[in-house]
Design a protein around this motif. Structure first.
Motif, PDB file in Angstrom:
ATOM      1  N   PHE A  83      26.109  27.516   3.155  1.00 17.86           N
ATOM      2  CA  PHE A  83      25.442  27.982   4.368  1.00 17.86           C
ATOM      3  C   PHE A  83      25.059  26.811   5.264  1.00 17.86           C
ATOM      4  O   PHE A  83      25.249  26.858   6.487  1.00 17.86           O
ATOM      5  CB  PHE A  83      24.199  28.789   3.992  1.00 17.86           C
ATOM      6  CG  PHE A  83      23.495  29.411   5.174  1.00 17.86           C
ATOM      7  CD1 PHE A  83      24.026  30.527   5.802  1.00 17.86           C
ATOM      8  CD2 PHE A  83      22.323  28.871   5.657  1.00 17.86           C
ATOM      9  CE1 PHE A  83      23.390  31.094   6.896  1.00 17.86           C
ATOM     10  CE2 PHE A  83      21.679  29.427   6.753  1.00 17.86           C
ATOM     11  CZ  PHE A  83      22.210  30.547   7.370  1.00 17.86           C
ATOM     12  N   LEU A  84      24.544  25.752   4.664  1.00 23.12           N
ATOM     13  CA  LEU A  84      24.154  24.576   5.447  1.00 23.12           C
ATOM     14  C   LEU A  84      25.370  23.899   6.071  1.00 23.12           C
ATOM     15  O   LEU A  84      25.338  23.475   7.236  1.00 23.12           O
ATOM     16  CB  LEU A  84      23.385  23.580   4.556  1.00 23.12           C
ATOM     17  CG  LEU A  84      22.019  24.065   4.056  1.00 23.12           C
ATOM     18  CD1 LEU A  84      21.412  23.047   3.103  1.00 23.12           C
ATOM     19  CD2 LEU A  84      21.077  24.323   5.231  1.00 23.12           C
ATOM     20  N   ILE A  85      26.459  23.812   5.298  1.00 22.90           N
ATOM     21  CA  ILE A  85      27.691  23.231   5.829  1.00 22.90           C
ATOM     22  C   ILE A  85      28.223  24.082   6.978  1.00 22.90           C
ATOM     23  O   ILE A  85      28.663  23.575   8.017  1.00 22.90           O
ATOM     24  CB  ILE A  85      28.758  23.114   4.720  1.00 22.90           C
ATOM     25  CG1 ILE A  85      28.317  22.091   3.662  1.00 22.90           C
ATOM     26  CG2 ILE A  85      30.106  22.708   5.301  1.00 22.90           C
ATOM     27  CD1 ILE A  85      28.223  20.667   4.147  1.00 22.90           C
ATOM     28  N   ALA A  86      28.161  25.416   6.798  1.00 24.36           N
ATOM     29  CA  ALA A  86      28.646  26.322   7.836  1.00 24.36           C
ATOM     30  C   ALA A  86      27.829  26.179   9.118  1.00 24.36           C
ATOM     31  O   ALA A  86      28.380  26.210  10.227  1.00 24.36           O
ATOM     32  CB  ALA A  86      28.597  27.762   7.328  1.00 24.36           C
ATOM     33  N   LEU A  87      26.517  26.032   8.978  1.00 22.52           N
ATOM     34  CA  LEU A  87      25.670  25.852  10.160  1.00 22.52           C
ATOM     35  C   LEU A  87      26.044  24.589  10.922  1.00 22.52           C
ATOM     36  O   LEU A  87      26.045  24.568  12.160  1.00 22.52           O
ATOM     37  CB  LEU A  87      24.193  25.801   9.750  1.00 22.52           C
ATOM     38  CG  LEU A  87      23.528  27.129   9.378  1.00 22.52           C
ATOM     39  CD1 LEU A  87      22.055  26.913   9.073  1.00 22.52           C
ATOM     40  CD2 LEU A  87      23.686  28.144  10.504  1.00 22.52           C
ATOM     41  N   ARG A  88      26.379  23.531  10.188  1.00 18.05           N
ATOM     42  CA  ARG A  88      26.793  22.288  10.849  1.00 18.05           C
ATOM     43  C   ARG A  88      28.116  22.463  11.567  1.00 18.05           C
ATOM     44  O   ARG A  88      28.362  21.808  12.584  1.00 18.05           O
ATOM     45  CB  ARG A  88      26.890  21.157   9.818  1.00 18.05           C
ATOM     46  CG  ARG A  88      25.541  20.678   9.296  1.00 18.05           C
ATOM     47  CD  ARG A  88      25.700  19.601   8.250  1.00 18.05           C
ATOM     48  NE  ARG A  88      26.443  18.466   8.764  1.00 18.05           N
ATOM     49  CZ  ARG A  88      26.841  17.436   8.011  1.00 18.05           C
ATOM     50  NH1 ARG A  88      26.556  17.436   6.719  1.00 18.05           N
ATOM     51  NH2 ARG A  88      27.501  16.450   8.537  1.00 18.05           N
ATOM     52  N   VAL A 180      29.852  31.114   6.924  1.00 18.92           N
ATOM     53  CA  VAL A 180      28.507  31.697   6.865  1.00 18.92           C
ATOM     54  C   VAL A 180      28.559  33.031   6.131  1.00 18.92           C
ATOM     55  O   VAL A 180      27.742  33.308   5.238  1.00 18.92           O
ATOM     56  CB  VAL A 180      27.925  31.891   8.283  1.00 18.92           C
ATOM     57  CG1 VAL A 180      26.687  32.787   8.218  1.00 18.92           C
ATOM     58  CG2 VAL A 180      27.540  30.553   8.895  1.00 18.92           C
ATOM     59  N   ALA A 181      29.536  33.871   6.493  1.00 16.63           N
ATOM     60  CA  ALA A 181      29.671  35.175   5.846  1.00 16.63           C
ATOM     61  C   ALA A 181      29.949  35.024   4.349  1.00 16.63           C
ATOM     62  O   ALA A 181      29.391  35.764   3.527  1.00 16.63           O
ATOM     63  CB  ALA A 181      30.789  35.975   6.514  1.00 16.63           C
ATOM     64  N   ILE A 182      30.808  34.051   3.991  1.00 17.16           N
ATOM     65  CA  ILE A 182      31.124  33.827   2.576  1.00 17.16           C
ATOM     66  C   ILE A 182      29.880  33.382   1.813  1.00 17.16           C
ATOM     67  O   ILE A 182      29.609  33.840   0.696  1.00 17.16           O
ATOM     68  CB  ILE A 182      32.250  32.791   2.434  1.00 17.16           C
ATOM     69  CG1 ILE A 182      33.566  33.362   2.971  1.00 17.16           C
ATOM     70  CG2 ILE A 182      32.416  32.361   0.970  1.00 17.16           C
ATOM     71  CD1 ILE A 182      34.702  32.362   3.003  1.00 17.16           C
ATOM     72  N   SER A 183      29.100  32.478   2.419  1.00 14.91           N
ATOM     73  CA  SER A 183      27.891  31.972   1.747  1.00 14.91           C
ATOM     74  C   SER A 183      26.867  33.079   1.556  1.00 14.91           C
ATOM     75  O   SER A 183      26.211  33.161   0.517  1.00 14.91           O
ATOM     76  CB  SER A 183      27.294  30.808   2.549  1.00 14.91           C
ATOM     77  OG  SER A 183      26.806  31.244   3.801  1.00 14.91           O
TER      78      SER A 183
END
Length: 201
Positions: A83-88, A180-183
């Motif tokens: 999720f954090l990686i996706a936000l970046r 994000v959806a995967i996380s």
């Protein structure tokens, strides 16, 4: 706990290693490397990343057992990291490329953390912990992922010229939304297991 398929595992690894999103980083890191040598450097860094991820795939689970970490903890931790990686990816901050060392890069920052970062390491551990009997299948997914990364990065300059940097960044944000959806899905799976344990604990 729902397990991944070969295809979904490969797609997940591709989203996390993000070869298209790494094009600007690789281009900047290799700017001082002679053009004739760049393909060798890219292949070397991809192989280093592949070796590290492969090592985690075979020996990382034993390390987790030594640390008394459960599959559920790995599931939830992996969801948070993704999720954090996706936000970046969706909301990129200023690039740290200005701090890159001069000369030919070795291991850092291309192999680690660009390709074999914490999220990729957590993902291969998650795949193996969920279905250790399918380890060879996960190795195959990793091989496909690293091959795609190598091809994309070897063609990085052509891709950048063909589609432009803005399209590359837009694609990276789109992949971030998917991640994000995967996380969130990973977190929900973990919570479905955790909540009954807490209620009956």
């Amino acid at each position: 706990m729902t397990s991944y398929t070969f295809t979904s595992a490969t797609i997940l690894l591709l989203l996390i290693t993000d070869p298209l999103g790494n094009i600007p980083l690789f281009a900047n890191a290799l700017r001082d490397v002679p053009p004739a040598r760049r393909p060798m450097v890219i292949l070397r860094e991809v192989l280093i990343a592949f070796g590290l991820l492969l090592a985690f795939m075979f020996f990382g689970e034993g390390f987790l057992r030594q640390m008394n970490l459960s599959d559920l903890a790995l599931q939830l931790a992996g969801a948070v990291v993704l999720f954090l990686i996706a936000l970046r990816m969706v909301f990129p901050s200023a690039k740290e490329s200005g701090t890159l060392p001069e000369g030919e890069p070795l291991i850092v920052p291309l192999a680690i953390p660009a390709l074999a970062g914490p999220s990729a390491l957590a993902t291969v551990l998650l795949l193996v912990s969920q279905a250790p009997e399918r380890r060879l299948e996960w190795v195959g997914a990793l091989c496909v992922t690293m091959a795609v990364c190598a091809v994309v990065l070897l063609l990085a300059e052509r891709i950048q010229r063909l589609i432009g940097e803005r399209v590359v960044l837009a694609f990276e944000r789109l992949m971030g939304l998917v991640l994000v959806a995967i996380s969130v899905e990973m977190a929900l799976r973990g919570l479905k297991v955790l909540v009954p344990q807490l209620l009956h604990g």
